[in-house]
Design a protein around this motif. Structure first.
Motif, PDB file in Angstrom:
ATOM      1  N   SER A 192      22.556  39.584  84.914  1.00  0.00           N
ATOM      2  CA  SER A 192      23.860  39.535  84.256  1.00  0.00           C
ATOM      3  C   SER A 192      24.774  40.626  84.799  1.00  0.00           C
ATOM      4  N   LEU A 193      24.214  41.819  85.025  1.00  0.00           N
ATOM      5  CA  LEU A 193      24.999  42.916  85.589  1.00  0.00           C
ATOM      6  C   LEU A 193      25.445  42.591  87.006  1.00  0.00           C
ATOM      7  N   ARG A 194      24.558  42.011  87.804  1.00  0.00           N
ATOM      8  CA  ARG A 194      24.924  41.627  89.165  1.00  0.00           C
ATOM      9  C   ARG A 194      26.045  40.596  89.157  1.00  0.00           C
ATOM     10  N   LYS A 195      25.970  39.639  88.257  1.00  0.00           N
ATOM     11  CA  LYS A 195      27.001  38.604  88.174  1.00  0.00           C
ATOM     12  C   LYS A 195      28.351  39.220  87.793  1.00  0.00           C
ATOM     13  N   ALA A 196      28.344  40.112  86.804  1.00  0.00           N
ATOM     14  CA  ALA A 196      29.590  40.763  86.400  1.00  0.00           C
ATOM     15  C   ALA A 196      30.129  41.653  87.509  1.00  0.00           C
ATOM     16  N   SER A 197      29.232  42.296  88.251  1.00  0.00           N
ATOM     17  CA  SER A 197      29.658  43.189  89.335  1.00  0.00           C
ATOM     18  C   SER A 197      30.378  42.432  90.437  1.00  0.00           C
ATOM     19  N   SER A 198      30.017  41.156  90.637  1.00  0.00           N
ATOM     20  CA  SER A 198      30.644  40.378  91.710  1.00  0.00           C
ATOM     21  C   SER A 198      32.139  40.194  91.473  1.00  0.00           C
ATOM     22  N   GLU A 199      32.593  40.337  90.224  1.00  0.00           N
ATOM     23  CA  GLU A 199      34.019  40.255  89.911  1.00  0.00           C
ATOM     24  C   GLU A 199      34.612  41.628  89.617  1.00  0.00           C
ATOM     25  N   ALA A 200      33.796  42.526  89.049  1.00  0.00           N
ATOM     26  CA  ALA A 200      34.306  43.855  88.709  1.00  0.00           C
ATOM     27  C   ALA A 200      34.594  44.692  89.945  1.00  0.00           C
ATOM     28  N   ILE A 201      33.732  44.591  90.955  1.00  0.00           N
ATOM     29  CA  ILE A 201      33.928  45.394  92.165  1.00  0.00           C
ATOM     30  C   ILE A 201      35.212  44.998  92.910  1.00  0.00           C
ATOM     31  N   PRO A 202      35.513  43.699  93.092  1.00  0.00           N
ATOM     32  CA  PRO A 202      36.809  43.358  93.692  1.00  0.00           C
ATOM     33  C   PRO A 202      37.996  43.896  92.888  1.00  0.00           C
ATOM     34  N   LEU A 203      37.873  43.913  91.562  1.00  0.00           N
ATOM     35  CA  LEU A 203      38.940  44.494  90.755  1.00  0.00           C
ATOM     36  C   LEU A 203      39.164  45.955  91.121  1.00  0.00           C
ATOM     37  N   MET A 204      38.069  46.679  91.359  1.00  0.00           N
ATOM     38  CA  MET A 204      38.198  48.081  91.735  1.00  0.00           C
ATOM     39  C   MET A 204      38.844  48.230  93.107  1.00  0.00           C
ATOM     40  N   GLY A 205      38.634  47.241  93.976  1.00  0.00           N
ATOM     41  CA  GLY A 205      39.345  47.257  95.250  1.00  0.00           C
ATOM     42  C   GLY A 205      40.847  47.207  95.033  1.00  0.00           C
ATOM     43  N   GLY A 206      41.279  46.381  94.098  1.00  0.00           N
ATOM     44  CA  GLY A 206      42.695  46.320  93.758  1.00  0.00           C
ATOM     45  C   GLY A 206      43.183  47.615  93.129  1.00  0.00           C
ATOM     46  N   VAL A 207      42.332  48.247  92.317  1.00  0.00           N
ATOM     47  CA  VAL A 207      42.695  49.524  91.697  1.00  0.00           C
ATOM     48  C   VAL A 207      42.955  50.578  92.767  1.00  0.00           C
ATOM     49  N   VAL A 208      42.096  50.626  93.774  1.00  0.00           N
ATOM     50  CA  VAL A 208      42.282  51.589  94.863  1.00  0.00           C
ATOM     51  C   VAL A 208      43.640  51.372  95.540  1.00  0.00           C
ATOM     52  N   ALA A 209      43.980  50.117  95.808  1.00  0.00           N
ATOM     53  CA  ALA A 209      45.272  49.820  96.434  1.00  0.00           C
ATOM     54  C   ALA A 209      46.431  50.271  95.548  1.00  0.00           C
ATOM     55  N   MET A 210      46.301  50.068  94.244  1.00  0.00           N
ATOM     56  CA  MET A 210      47.352  50.489  93.318  1.00  0.00           C
ATOM     57  C   MET A 210      47.517  52.008  93.317  1.00  0.00           C
ATOM     58  N   LEU A 211      46.400  52.726  93.350  1.00  0.00           N
ATOM     59  CA  LEU A 211      46.473  54.184  93.352  1.00  0.00           C
ATOM     60  C   LEU A 211      47.099  54.711  94.637  1.00  0.00           C
ATOM     61  N   VAL A 212      46.860  54.010  95.747  1.00  0.00           N
ATOM     62  CA  VAL A 212      47.496  54.395  97.006  1.00  0.00           C
ATOM     63  C   VAL A 212      49.015  54.214  96.912  1.00  0.00           C
ATOM     64  N   VAL A 213      49.451  53.082  96.376  1.00  0.00           N
ATOM     65  CA  VAL A 213      50.884  52.834  96.198  1.00  0.00           C
ATOM     66  C   VAL A 213      51.497  53.880  95.274  1.00  0.00           C
ATOM     67  N   ALA A 214      50.799  54.156  94.157  1.00  0.00           N
ATOM     68  CA  ALA A 214      51.297  55.156  93.218  1.00  0.00           C
ATOM     69  C   ALA A 214      51.403  56.524  93.873  1.00  0.00           C
ATOM     70  N   GLY A 215      50.426  56.862  94.711  1.00  0.00           N
ATOM     71  CA  GLY A 215      50.460  58.143  95.404  1.00  0.00           C
ATOM     72  C   GLY A 215      51.654  58.260  96.339  1.00  0.00           C
ATOM     73  N   CYS A 216      51.978  57.166  97.013  1.00  0.00           N
ATOM     74  CA  CYS A 216      53.148  57.175  97.911  1.00  0.00           C
ATOM     75  C   CYS A 216      54.441  57.373  97.123  1.00  0.00           C
ATOM     76  N   ILE A 217      54.561  56.672  95.999  1.00  0.00           N
ATOM     77  CA  ILE A 217      55.763  56.820  95.169  1.00  0.00           C
ATOM     78  C   ILE A 217      55.857  58.241  94.631  1.00  0.00           C
ATOM     79  N   GLU A 218      54.718  58.780  94.224  1.00  0.00           N
ATOM     80  CA  GLU A 218      54.702  60.139  93.697  1.00  0.00           C
ATOM     81  C   GLU A 218      55.150  61.145  94.747  1.00  0.00           C
ATOM     82  N   SER A 219      54.690  60.963  95.979  1.00  0.00           N
ATOM     83  CA  SER A 219      55.015  61.912  97.047  1.00  0.00           C
ATOM     84  C   SER A 219      56.484  61.869  97.441  1.00  0.00           C
ATOM     85  N   PHE A 220      57.075  60.655  97.437  1.00  0.00           N
ATOM     86  CA  PHE A 220      58.429  60.513  97.959  1.00  0.00           C
ATOM     87  C   PHE A 220      59.503  60.393  96.877  1.00  0.00           C
TER      88      PHE A 220
END
Length: 321
Positions: free
Chosen positions: A255-283
Motif C-alpha cells: 500500500s505504501l509503495r502504491k501511494a509512493s508512486s503518486e506522492a513522489i511525482p508530487l514532490m517533483g512538482g514541489v521542487v519546481a515550485m520552490l525553485v520558481v519561488a526562490g527566483c521571485i524572492e531573489s529578484f
C-alpha cells in the motif's frame, strides 16, 4: 494451472493496459494520460511481466505467451525507451499537465494539509493579537535569532533572513513529506507548527517590516507559491500516512509503495515550485523594487496558482475518460 480461470481473472488488467498503450500512441505519449492512469500503467506493466513469467513456466499456450510478451514489450517501450530519449519533454509535459492533474486527483489530501496550516495560522494570530508576548511561544528560537541578527539600521530587507526563510520552507516541505511514514503524525505536526509560526509572524513581524503592506510585499510575492508547495508536500505525506492506516486488501508495504508512486511525482512538482519561488524572492521580494510592483507580483502569483491547479490539463483529463 487452470489456464482458462487464470486468463479470465487476468484479462481485465491486460485489456486495460492495452487501452492505455493505445491512448499513448494516438494522443501524444504519456502526457496524454491522467494522473491516475500514469500510476496504473506502471503498475499494470509490472503485473503483466509477472504474468508472462508465470505463463512461460506453467503453460504450453504459445499464443498466450506471444500476446503477453508483445504487450509487455509495448509497455516497456512507452515507459522507458521513449522517456530515456525524450526525458526533458516528459518533465515539461508533467509540469504543464500531469502535476496539476495529479494534484486535483488527490485534492482531499491537499485540502486537509492546507486546512491544518490555515487553522493553526488563524489560531496563533488570534492569540498573539490578544497578547503580543505570546509570539515567542509560536516562533522557534532559531527563527527569532535569524530575524534579530538580520535587522539593519537602514531598514533594508535583509538577504540573510530571506535565505533563512527559503531554507526553512524547503526543510518543512521535506519533513512534511517524509513524516508520512509515521502514519502521518509528523506530517500533521510539521504543517501545524508552520501555520502557528506564520500566524504569529504576521501579527508581530520584525522591525524591518514597518506595516502590513511591508509584510505582504516581503513575504507574498514568493510566499503564495512556497506555502502552496508546503501544503502539497504535506498532502503527499498524508497520502503515505493514509496508505499505512488503511491499506485495504494490500499489505502495508504494498500500500505504501502504491501511494509512493503518486506522492513522489508530487514532490517533483514541489521542487519546481520552490525553485520558481526562490527566483521571485531573489529578484523581487528582497530587492529595492517599488512596493507596488511587489504587491502586483504577489497578486499575479496567487491568480496563476488558482488557474494552474484549477484548470491546467483538464482537456486531457476529459479526453481520457
Amino acid at each position: 494451472m487452470d489456464e482458462r480461470a487464470f486468463i479470465e481473472r487476468r484479462r481485465p488488467e491486460w485489456e486495460h493496459l492495452a487501452e492505455l498503450l493505445r491512448r499513448t500512441s494516438t494522443r501524444g505519449g504519456l502526457q496524454s494520460l491522467s494522473g491516475s492512469d500514469l500510476s496504473d500503467i506502471g503498475k499494470l506493466y509490472r503485473r503483466v511481466t509477472s504474468d508472462l513469467s508465470y505463463v512461460k513456466s506453467n503453460s504450453v499456450n504459445d499464443e498466450l505467451i506471444i500476446y503477453l510478451n508483445e504487450l509487455a514489450g509495448r509497455a516497456h517501450g512507452v515507459l522507458y525507451i521513449d522517456q530515456s530519449t525524450d526525458g526533458l519533454h516528459s518533465v515539461i509535459q508533467f509540469l504543464l499537465r500531469g502535476f496539476p492533474i495529479l494534484f486535483r486527483a488527490k485534492k482531499r489530501f491537499m485540502a486537509i494539509a492546507a486546512a491544518l496550516m490555515i487553522l493553526s495560522c488563524i489560531f496563533s494570530a488570534a492569540i498573539v493579537a490578544h497578547d503580543s508576548r505570546t509570539a515567542g511561544y509560536f516562533i522557534p528560537t532559531s527563527f527569532q535569532d535569524a530575524g534579530r541578527n538580520s535587522v539593519r539600521p537602514d531598514n533594508e530587507l535583509p538577504a540573510s533572513f530571506s535565505s533563512f526563510l527559503m531554507t526553512h520552507n524547503i526543510q518543512v516541505s521535506l519533513f512534511a513529506f517524509a513524516g508520512g511514514i509515521s502514519f502521518g503524525i509528523f506530517t500533521a505536526f510539521a504543517l501545524i507548527q508552520n501555520g502557528l509560526m506564520l500566524g504569529a509572524f504576521l501579527i508581530k513581524p520584525y522591525p524591518f517590516l514597518k506595516d502590513p503592506l511591508d509584510i505582504i510585499a516581503f513575504l507574498f510575492p514568493h510566499g503564495f507559491i512556497e506555502l502552496t508547495a508546503i501544503a502539497i508536500a504535506g498532502g503527499a505525506g498524508l497520502m503515505l500516512g493514509w496508505s499505512l492506516i488503511a491499506p485495504g486488501n494490500l499489505t502495508r508495504w504494498d500500500s505504501l509503495r502504491k501511494a509512493s508512486s503518486e506522492a513522489i511525482p508530487l514532490m517533483g512538482g514541489v521542487v519546481a515550485m520552490l525553485v520558481v519561488a526562490g527566483c521571485i524572492e531573489s529578484f523581487v521580494s528582497r530587492t529595492s523594487v517599488p512596493r507596488g510592483l511587489q504587491l502586483t507580483v504577489a497578486a499575479v502569483s496567487a491568480v496563476l496558482l488558482v488557474v494552474y491547479f484549477g484548470f491546467a490539463g483538464r482537456r486531457e483529463t476529459k479526453a481520457s475518460r
